[in-house]
Design a protein around this motif. Structure first.
Motif, PDB file in Angstrom:
ATOM      1  N   ILE A 359       0.599  -3.708  -4.145  1.00 52.07           N
ATOM      2  CA  ILE A 359      -0.180  -3.212  -3.021  1.00 52.07           C
ATOM      3  C   ILE A 359       0.809  -3.048  -1.904  1.00 52.07           C
ATOM      4  O   ILE A 359       0.634  -2.060  -1.175  1.00 52.07           O
ATOM      5  CB  ILE A 359      -1.144  -4.580  -2.395  1.00 52.07           C
ATOM      6  N   ALA A 360       1.836  -3.922  -1.888  1.00 52.35           N
ATOM      7  CA  ALA A 360       2.881  -3.568  -0.728  1.00 52.35           C
ATOM      8  C   ALA A 360       3.633  -2.429  -1.040  1.00 52.35           C
ATOM      9  O   ALA A 360       4.011  -1.791   0.054  1.00 52.35           O
ATOM     10  CB  ALA A 360       3.847  -4.760  -0.644  1.00 52.35           C
ATOM     11  N   GLU A 361       3.864  -2.068  -2.114  1.00 54.01           N
ATOM     12  CA  GLU A 361       4.522  -0.965  -2.596  1.00 54.01           C
ATOM     13  C   GLU A 361       3.498   0.400  -2.089  1.00 54.01           C
ATOM     14  O   GLU A 361       3.948   1.398  -1.617  1.00 54.01           O
ATOM     15  CB  GLU A 361       5.289  -0.566  -3.928  1.00 54.01           C
ATOM     16  N   LEU A 362       2.151   0.167  -2.412  1.00 52.82           N
ATOM     17  CA  LEU A 362       1.550   1.421  -2.093  1.00 52.82           C
ATOM     18  C   LEU A 362       1.288   1.418  -0.632  1.00 52.82           C
ATOM     19  O   LEU A 362       1.303   2.722   0.033  1.00 52.82           O
ATOM     20  CB  LEU A 362      -0.031   1.272  -2.839  1.00 52.82           C
ATOM     21  N   GLU A 363       1.119   0.297   0.073  1.00 54.17           N
ATOM     22  CA  GLU A 363       0.958   0.517   1.588  1.00 54.17           C
ATOM     23  C   GLU A 363       2.170   0.974   2.197  1.00 54.17           C
ATOM     24  O   GLU A 363       2.130   1.392   3.294  1.00 54.17           O
ATOM     25  CB  GLU A 363       0.574  -0.829   1.981  1.00 54.17           C
ATOM     26  N   SER A 364       3.372   0.830   1.547  1.00 57.51           N
ATOM     27  CA  SER A 364       4.724   1.439   2.253  1.00 57.51           C
ATOM     28  C   SER A 364       4.524   2.882   2.209  1.00 57.51           C
ATOM     29  O   SER A 364       5.472   3.421   2.893  1.00 57.51           O
ATOM     30  CB  SER A 364       5.820   0.662   1.603  1.00 57.51           C
ATOM     31  N   CYS A 365       3.681   3.378   1.204  1.00 58.04           N
ATOM     32  CA  CYS A 365       3.918   4.805   1.164  1.00 58.04           C
ATOM     33  C   CYS A 365       2.647   5.238   2.396  1.00 58.04           C
ATOM     34  O   CYS A 365       2.555   6.447   2.232  1.00 58.04           O
ATOM     35  CB  CYS A 365       3.209   5.414  -0.177  1.00 58.04           C
ATOM     36  N   GLY A 366       2.148   4.340   2.870  1.00 59.08           N
ATOM     37  CA  GLY A 366       1.157   4.992   3.817  1.00 59.08           C
ATOM     38  C   GLY A 366      -0.261   5.051   3.434  1.00 59.08           C
ATOM     39  O   GLY A 366      -1.116   5.381   4.208  1.00 59.08           O
ATOM     40  N   PHE A 367      -0.386   4.306   2.088  1.00 57.83           N
ATOM     41  CA  PHE A 367      -1.957   4.551   1.667  1.00 57.83           C
ATOM     42  C   PHE A 367      -2.512   2.994   2.076  1.00 57.83           C
ATOM     43  O   PHE A 367      -1.689   2.021   2.697  1.00 57.83           O
ATOM     44  CB  PHE A 367      -1.782   4.230   0.255  1.00 57.83           C
ATOM     45  N   GLN A 368      -3.808   2.859   1.814  1.00 54.73           N
ATOM     46  CA  GLN A 368      -4.612   1.642   2.176  1.00 54.73           C
ATOM     47  C   GLN A 368      -5.262   1.329   1.097  1.00 54.73           C
ATOM     48  O   GLN A 368      -6.006   1.812   0.474  1.00 54.73           O
ATOM     49  CB  GLN A 368      -5.798   2.059   3.313  1.00 54.73           C
ATOM     50  N   CYS A 369      -5.180  -0.363   0.750  1.00 58.98           N
ATOM     51  CA  CYS A 369      -5.448  -0.696  -0.398  1.00 58.98           C
ATOM     52  C   CYS A 369      -6.961  -1.661  -0.041  1.00 58.98           C
ATOM     53  O   CYS A 369      -6.646  -2.492   0.963  1.00 58.98           O
ATOM     54  CB  CYS A 369      -4.286  -1.580  -1.485  1.00 58.98           C
ATOM     55  N   LEU A 370      -7.824  -1.920  -0.885  1.00 58.70           N
ATOM     56  CA  LEU A 370      -8.850  -2.693  -1.029  1.00 58.70           C
ATOM     57  C   LEU A 370      -9.386  -2.978  -2.365  1.00 58.70           C
ATOM     58  O   LEU A 370      -9.108  -2.249  -3.287  1.00 58.70           O
ATOM     59  CB  LEU A 370      -9.789  -2.169  -0.099  1.00 58.70           C
TER      60      LEU A 370
END
Ligand SMILES: Nc1ncnc2c1ncn2[C@@H]1O[C@H](COP(=O)(O)OP(=O)(O)O)[C@@H](O)[C@H]1O
Ligand SMILES: C[C@@](O)(CCOP(=O)(O)O)CC(=O)O
Ligand SMILES: [Mg+2]
Length: 387
Positions: A359-370
């Motif tokens: 999740i941290a890596e995906l969010e660092s790309c500007g994505f939003q996780c849920l």
């Protein structure tokens, strides 16, 4: 008396786009809802307007009911018990009414939703003044079925105050429709989806109406009884896209390459059927949960490959796939693709630390996780105030 209706969004586990061309799809409702409240003014209010408020978008539209009567005269003679398609001529009249509302350029995608509202409202309630307020927990245009949740919740609120549905209005809390009423609701919502999507399969409105997990093919649904935990990470790439254009793109590719695309759609059909068999197979059978998860992960990867063949992936989706693959996790786009949301299977034995890292890596790309619960309730209504 006011009615509030809610309808859930959805994820498609397998079969998007191919389902428009007759293949099987598997989808589940999400515990994220669109809410619609409907209230008629009292005679002393002296209000002759139909008002639509999109609360989270801070937008408000209104039309004098006399104007709607002039623009859509035939709607007054339609029955709420007979879902009716909007003709091309009427669509033009509706578009003119929507255009006059000067929707801001950045939110112009909403025009199709507002058009669907005008059609559903005037077919079910004619030219009565009313105030309709809409809020949603779903991202709009991200593949989680906000258009269907909008049409289902709206149709549920409208039908609750029509002659075609009889509900106990004194009941407290959320109330579900009966079987034949759900069928009527689903048909009206499908008419709304047609205005937003062009050529919908009916999958999204059906899963939003009935909830749970379903297998769907050519308009027919089968409820799926899941016999295993199924946890999905949903990553919103936040790349905007429009389902109508993506569905039209796949149809154009099908016209150019009918034989190849028919094989692609057949392969998707097999994937959806195999997936539903695995999900439903009895709990302690010859396959352990881990073995089932490995098969599901492989089927998701295969489905994603076929969606690439259909031309509906996107650079942002590929970035999510590459990122999750580093953690040996399988992903596929969900909904129409072209951006929007991606599903990643989170196996039962996966540690919380790994989930946090992905999740941290995906969010660092500007994505939003849920992580949302799947397979919950369908459309429901709740009444408040005195009659
Ligand atoms: N809460 C809402 N209010 C108004 N229009 C909505 C709402 N939710 C969805 N819509 C309509 O649905 C469109 C998005 O549908 P679509 O492109 O099918 O994506 P998705 O269904 O995956 O969210 C919006 O542009 C708008 O026209
Ligand atoms: C691409 C499709 O299979 C699903 C579209 O879902 P969404 O609007 O992107 O949430 C279209 C359809 O089934 O009508
Ligand atoms: Mg949609």
């Amino acid at each position: 008396m006011e009615v509030k209706a809610r309808a859930p969004g959805k994820i498609i586990l397998a079969g998007e786009h191919a389902v428009v061309h007759g293949s099987t799809a598997v989808a589940a409702s999400l515990d994220l809802y669109t809410y619609v409240s409907l209230r008629f003014p009292t005679p002393s209010d002296n209000d002759e307007f139909l008002r639509l408020q999109l609360k989270d978008l801070a937008l408000e539209f209104s039309w004098p009911v006399a104007r709607i009567k002039d623009a859509l005269p035939e709607a007054g003679s339609l029955l709420s018990s007979k879902p009716t398609s909007c003709s091309i001529e009427t669509m033009k009249s509706i578009a003119a009414q929507v255009e006059e509302q000067n929707i801001p350029e950045a939110k112009i995608g909403l025009a199709s939703g507002v058009s669907a509202f005008l059609w559903l409202y005037s077919c079910i309630h004619g030219f009565k003044p009313a105030t309709v307020v809409i809020t949603s927990e779903l991202p709009l245009g991200a593949g989680l079925g906000s258009s269907a949740a909008f049409c289902v919740a709206l149709s549920a609120a409208l039908l609750s105050f029509s002659d075609s549905v009889s509900l106990d209005m004194s009941q407290q809390g959320w109330t579900a429709f009966g079987e034949s009423e759900l069928e009527l609701l689903n048909k009206w919502a499908f008419e709304g989806e047609k205005i937003i999507h062009g050529k919908p399969s009916g999958l999204d409105n059906t899963v939003s109406t009935y909830g749970n997990m379903i297998k769907f093919r050519s308009g027919n649904l089968t409820l799926i009884q899941s016999n295993m935990p199924l946890k999905m990470l949903i990553t919103n790439t936040k790349v905007g896209r429009n389902t109508k254009a993506l569905v039209a793109g796949v149809s154009e590719r099908t016209i150019r390459h009918p034989d190849a695309m028919s094989l692609v759609f057949n392969a998707v059909d097999s994937i959806s059927n195999e997936l539903s068999t695995i999900i439903q197979s009895p709990a302690p059978d010859e396959l352990s949960i881990t073995e089932k998860e490995e098969k599901i992960a492989e089927l998701m990867e295969m489905n994603q490959g076929l969606l690439q063949c259909m031309g509906v992936s996107h650079a942002s989706i590929e970035t999510v796939l590459r990122t999750t693959l580093k953690y040996k996790l399988a992903s596929k786009l969900t909904g129409a693709g072209g951006g929007g949301c991606v599903l990643t299977l989170l196996p039962t034995l996966l540690s919380g630390t790994v989930v946090d890292k992905v999740i941290a890596e995906l969010e660092s790309c500007g994505f939003q996780c849920l992580i949302a619960a799947i397979g919950g309730k369908g459309a429901e209504v709740s009444f408040s105030g005195s009659s």
